[in-house]
Each structure stands twice: as C-alpha cells, then as structure tokens.
Motif scaffolding. Sequence first.
Motif: not given
Length: 223
Positions: A35-39, A62-82
């Motif tokens: 089996v080929e070892a992972p790169g 005074a006393g002002s505030d802000l609120h933000y909506s939470d969300s669910v989203t797809p995400e892609l990440d790319i990793t390089y192993y040194f």
Amino acid sequence: MIKTSAAALTSALLLLCAPAMAADLSAFDQPGALVEAPGPWQVRLRALGVLTEDEGSVDGIAGSDLHYSDSVTPELDITYYFTNNLAAELILGTTKANVHTGGSIDSLGKVGSTWVLPPTLTLQYHFTDFGAFKPYVGAGVNYTMFFNQKDSGPFTDMDIENTFGAALQVGFDYMVDDHWGFNVDVKKIFLEPDWTAKLGDTKLSGKAELNPWVIGAGVTYRF
C-alpha cells in the motif's frame, strides 16, 4: 575444473543473496506492504457551526449592544505536513450573518446583513503516539473579509471593515486507514472589526465583537 569452480561460485552467490531474498519475501507477508504511504497533503470537507460572542457597541450610546446570527456552513481546508508532527492548515469557507441592535438600542431592530469570508492559516502540532487517534493543536492568523453588505430598516451605508484576528485550534483525526479518516475540530477566532452605519443623518460607528467559536466535523483524506 571449470565446472567445479562454477558450481562453487554459484553456491557462494546463493549464500550471499539468501538474506536479502528472505527479507524481500517477508515484506510481501506484511499486511499493507504494497500500500502506498500517504504523502504530505491532506484535505478535509467539514460542516461548520459558527457561534458568535454576541457583543458590540455603538460609540457614544451607553448600554448599546449588537447581536449576530449563528450559522452552519460547509468548509474546505488544505493541510501540508512538513514532518509527521508539524503541519500548516488553510481553512476556506464563507457564510452569511445578520447584525441586530441590542441593549439600550434594541428597539432599532436589524442593522443589516453581510457575507463573511474568513480564510485562516494555522501552524499545527500533531501527536502521533495514539495509533489511529491523531489529536492536534494549532495557532495562527485570520483575515476576515465582509462583502455583499446590505442595510436593513432605518439604517443605511452599513460598512463592516475587513480585519485581522488571531486563531487558536484543537482537534483530532481518527484514521480508518492510511488515507481516509474522520475529523472533529474546534477553533476560537478573536475577531472585533470596526463598523459604521447611518441612522437618518446621524453617522454611527462602533466595534462588532464577533469572536466566534467555529466547531466542525467532517471527512479527512490524506494523499
């Protein structure tokens, strides 16, 4: 005489080669020997929950505030192993957020909405002493861009500024084999952009203290 010398030479060569041949044959008996070892590259596809801190302010109110909506989203990440332990990860994804007033200005309602693009680069340390379970920790930098911003209600000219922030990370991969696995990841992003908007003829400004937790789970592929 020639036949005797040739036979002796053949016997000597066989004796010399026997250990190497045995080693080669034993390699075929090892599970996964072919089996080929992972790169060094790895990609993940995750579903993310973006949970904001829900704090902020309008300068001079005074006393002002802000609120933000939470969300669910797809995400892609790319990793390089040194190395087996050190890696760099780039996280790519986008989501939409609504901005609402709160506190002493709660009656003003929704300020507007914006799309958020927060590419994040982290340097990670991966622990390799737990078999298929591979935990890691990371730290890095985030640059968040706000685009396609739209006003709402009495507000106009809303502008949330692009900004840098720090990021901390902890997570793990559970590898099914050398290439495929499952991932769980938690990040804390320290993100407090400045913002401006108009309420009638009055220009408002302040700070949006988003500071989101980003919690993800998905599939890992190492190649």
